[in-house]
Design a protein around this motif. Structure first.
Motif, PDB file in Angstrom:
ATOM      1  N   SER A 172       0.737  -1.223  -0.019  1.00  0.00           N
ATOM      2  CA  SER A 172       0.498  -0.367  -0.302  1.00  0.00           C
ATOM      3  C   SER A 172       0.991   1.406  -0.081  1.00  0.00           C
ATOM      4  CB  SER A 172      -1.052   0.653   1.358  1.00  0.00           C
ATOM      5  OG  SER A 172       0.295  -0.657   2.506  1.00  0.00           O
ATOM      6  N   VAL A 173       1.663   1.594   0.560  1.00  0.00           N
ATOM      7  CA  VAL A 173       2.892   2.869   0.803  1.00  0.00           C
ATOM      8  C   VAL A 173       3.664   2.522  -0.435  1.00  0.00           C
ATOM      9  CG1 VAL A 173       4.678   1.174   1.892  1.00  0.00           C
ATOM     10  CG2 VAL A 173       4.171   2.984   1.769  1.00  0.00           C
ATOM     11  N   LEU A 174       4.208   1.305  -1.585  1.00  0.00           N
ATOM     12  CA  LEU A 174       4.699   1.562  -2.313  1.00  0.00           C
ATOM     13  C   LEU A 174       3.452   1.753  -3.859  1.00  0.00           C
ATOM     14  CD1 LEU A 174       6.661  -2.290  -2.777  1.00  0.00           C
ATOM     15  CD2 LEU A 174       6.936   0.454  -1.916  1.00  0.00           C
ATOM     16  N   ALA A 175       2.246   1.759  -3.849  1.00  0.00           N
ATOM     17  CA  ALA A 175       1.174   2.715  -4.611  1.00  0.00           C
ATOM     18  C   ALA A 175       1.579   3.423  -4.605  1.00  0.00           C
ATOM     19  CB  ALA A 175       0.202   2.161  -4.035  1.00  0.00           C
ATOM     20  N   LEU A 176       2.089   4.737  -3.944  1.00  0.00           N
ATOM     21  CA  LEU A 176       1.999   6.138  -3.699  1.00  0.00           C
ATOM     22  C   LEU A 176       3.745   6.103  -5.014  1.00  0.00           C
ATOM     23  CD1 LEU A 176       2.774   6.803   0.158  1.00  0.00           C
ATOM     24  CD2 LEU A 176       0.466   6.857  -1.284  1.00  0.00           C
ATOM     25  N   GLY A 177       4.288   5.789  -5.602  1.00  0.00           N
ATOM     26  CA  GLY A 177       5.027   6.140  -6.379  1.00  0.00           C
ATOM     27  C   GLY A 177       5.901   5.286  -6.209  1.00  0.00           C
ATOM     28  N   TYR A 178       6.871   5.484  -7.326  1.00  0.00           N
ATOM     29  CA  TYR A 178       8.700   5.751  -6.103  1.00  0.00           C
ATOM     30  C   TYR A 178       9.526   5.361  -5.246  1.00  0.00           C
ATOM     31  CZ  TYR A 178      13.825   5.178  -6.463  1.00  0.00           C
ATOM     32  OH  TYR A 178      14.962   4.624  -6.323  1.00  0.00           O
ATOM     33  N   ILE A 179       9.879   4.879  -4.389  1.00  0.00           N
ATOM     34  CA  ILE A 179      10.889   4.712  -3.272  1.00  0.00           C
ATOM     35  C   ILE A 179      11.556   4.502  -2.998  1.00  0.00           C
ATOM     36  CG2 ILE A 179      10.110   5.337  -0.795  1.00  0.00           C
ATOM     37  CD1 ILE A 179       7.263   4.587  -0.494  1.00  0.00           C
ATOM     38  N   PRO A 180      13.240   5.334  -2.833  1.00  0.00           N
ATOM     39  CA  PRO A 180      13.823   4.474  -2.624  1.00  0.00           C
ATOM     40  C   PRO A 180      14.250   3.349  -1.692  1.00  0.00           C
ATOM     41  CG  PRO A 180      14.179   7.543  -2.531  1.00  0.00           C
ATOM     42  CD  PRO A 180      12.556   7.068  -2.696  1.00  0.00           C
ATOM     43  N   ALA A 181      14.998   3.139  -2.139  1.00  0.00           N
ATOM     44  CA  ALA A 181      15.225   1.258  -1.495  1.00  0.00           C
ATOM     45  C   ALA A 181      15.520   1.967   0.466  1.00  0.00           C
ATOM     46  CB  ALA A 181      15.718   0.536  -1.713  1.00  0.00           C
ATOM     47  N   HIS A 182      16.729   2.811   1.024  1.00  0.00           N
ATOM     48  CA  HIS A 182      16.527   3.360   1.370  1.00  0.00           C
ATOM     49  C   HIS A 182      15.553   3.982   2.453  1.00  0.00           C
ATOM     50  CE1 HIS A 182      17.661   6.765  -0.547  1.00  0.00           C
ATOM     51  NE2 HIS A 182      17.930   7.026   0.772  1.00  0.00           N
ATOM     52  N   ALA A 183      14.714   4.689   1.236  1.00  0.00           N
ATOM     53  CA  ALA A 183      13.969   5.223   2.328  1.00  0.00           C
ATOM     54  C   ALA A 183      12.562   4.298   2.670  1.00  0.00           C
ATOM     55  CB  ALA A 183      13.133   6.526   1.464  1.00  0.00           C
ATOM     56  N   TYR A 184      12.343   3.373   1.761  1.00  0.00           N
ATOM     57  CA  TYR A 184      11.689   2.501   2.582  1.00  0.00           C
ATOM     58  C   TYR A 184      12.166   1.685   3.281  1.00  0.00           C
ATOM     59  CZ  TYR A 184       8.449  -1.261   2.212  1.00  0.00           C
ATOM     60  OH  TYR A 184       7.552  -2.481   2.735  1.00  0.00           O
ATOM     61  N   LEU A 185      13.655   0.919   3.846  1.00  0.00           N
ATOM     62  CA  LEU A 185      13.677   0.984   5.116  1.00  0.00           C
ATOM     63  C   LEU A 185      13.450   1.324   5.654  1.00  0.00           C
ATOM     64  CD1 LEU A 185      16.959  -1.357   2.801  1.00  0.00           C
ATOM     65  CD2 LEU A 185      14.535  -2.632   3.239  1.00  0.00           C
ATOM     66  N   ALA A 186      13.771   2.491   5.574  1.00  0.00           N
ATOM     67  CA  ALA A 186      13.831   3.153   6.913  1.00  0.00           C
ATOM     68  C   ALA A 186      12.399   3.637   7.746  1.00  0.00           C
ATOM     69  CB  ALA A 186      14.223   4.842   6.646  1.00  0.00           C
ATOM     70  N   TRP A 187      11.414   3.663   6.559  1.00  0.00           N
ATOM     71  CA  TRP A 187       9.515   3.616   6.886  1.00  0.00           C
ATOM     72  C   TRP A 187       9.649   2.337   7.485  1.00  0.00           C
ATOM     73  CZ3 TRP A 187       5.985   0.794   5.061  1.00  0.00           C
ATOM     74  CH2 TRP A 187       4.948   0.561   5.454  1.00  0.00           C
ATOM     75  N   GLU A 188      10.058   1.490   6.452  1.00  0.00           N
ATOM     76  CA  GLU A 188       9.347   0.384   8.090  1.00  0.00           C
ATOM     77  C   GLU A 188       9.992  -0.149   9.257  1.00  0.00           C
ATOM     78  OE1 GLU A 188       8.388  -4.446   6.095  1.00  0.00           O
ATOM     79  OE2 GLU A 188      10.491  -3.468   5.429  1.00  0.00           O
ATOM     80  N   ASP A 189      11.425   0.043   8.677  1.00  0.00           N
ATOM     81  CA  ASP A 189      11.806  -0.093  10.397  1.00  0.00           C
ATOM     82  C   ASP A 189      11.001   0.863  11.393  1.00  0.00           C
ATOM     83  OD1 ASP A 189      13.795  -1.651   9.371  1.00  0.00           O
ATOM     84  OD2 ASP A 189      14.385  -0.749   9.733  1.00  0.00           O
ATOM     85  N   GLU A 190      10.657   1.851  11.339  1.00  0.00           N
ATOM     86  CA  GLU A 190      10.530   2.930  11.941  1.00  0.00           C
ATOM     87  C   GLU A 190       8.412   2.358  12.240  1.00  0.00           C
ATOM     88  OE1 GLU A 190       8.615   7.493  12.136  1.00  0.00           O
ATOM     89  OE2 GLU A 190      10.850   7.191  11.387  1.00  0.00           O
ATOM     90  N   TYR A 191       7.523   2.352  11.169  1.00  0.00           N
ATOM     91  CA  TYR A 191       6.768   1.793  11.712  1.00  0.00           C
ATOM     92  C   TYR A 191       6.343   0.531  12.041  1.00  0.00           C
ATOM     93  CZ  TYR A 191       2.302   0.406   9.957  1.00  0.00           C
ATOM     94  OH  TYR A 191       0.367   0.099   9.898  1.00  0.00           O
TER      95      TYR A 191
END
Length: 164
Positions: A63-82
């Protein structure tokens, strides 16, 4: 035989995997008030059977990826925080179950919620899955679907739903 001595057939519940005693209860929560009554029932059953309680929350990272391109490091940081924020939200549930003397742990599940819950039940060898329902009907249920109904249809063990 007269009517007084005729045995009455009774429905027998499907036994939990590995025997007739429930050893592990998977409580799947969406962390909404709809899960509150189901949590009380999960604790009651865990005490009754002396079972371990696994409190699980599933989220869909797509569902977060549906927002568009997210750099891998930003996604991993978001996922850890989430995931850390989810653990904090589960802590009061863990504490409540421990306060009842229940062996308990949490599980954060990534994936389509119904599939993640089913896979967790298999992995944990759950004797039962317990979850709350929102009680939607009509068009809202048709369009939004029901995680609970999809879990019931494909679960490897019995599923108990508790309406909010």
């Amino acid at each position: 035989m007269d009517a007084e001595t005729t045995p009455t057939p009774r429905a027998t519940p499907r036994p939990a995997p590995g025997g007739d005693r429930i050893r592990t209860i998977l409580f799947a929560t969406d962390l909404s008030p709809a899960s509150d009554r189901a949590f009380e029932e999960a604790r009651r059953l865990a005490r009754q059977f002396g079972a371990e309680l696994v409190i699980a929350h599933a989220y869909d990272p797509a569902s977060v990826l549906a927002l568009g391109y997210i750099p891998a490091h930003a996604y991993l940081a978001w996922e850890d925080e989430y995931r850390a924020s989810l653990e904090q939200k589960l802590d009061p549930l863990i504490d409540a179950a421990r306060g009842d003397g229940i062996e308990v742990r949490s599980a954060i599940l990534a994936g389509h919620p119904e599939q993640a819950i089913i896979e967790a039940a298999e992995r944990e060898r759950a004797g039962i899955i317990l979850m709350g329902t929102h009680g939607r009907t009509g068009a809202s249920r048709f369009f939004l679907g029901s995680v609970a109904s999809r879990v019931i249809a494909t679960a490897p063990c019995p599923v108990m739903t508790v309406r909010a």
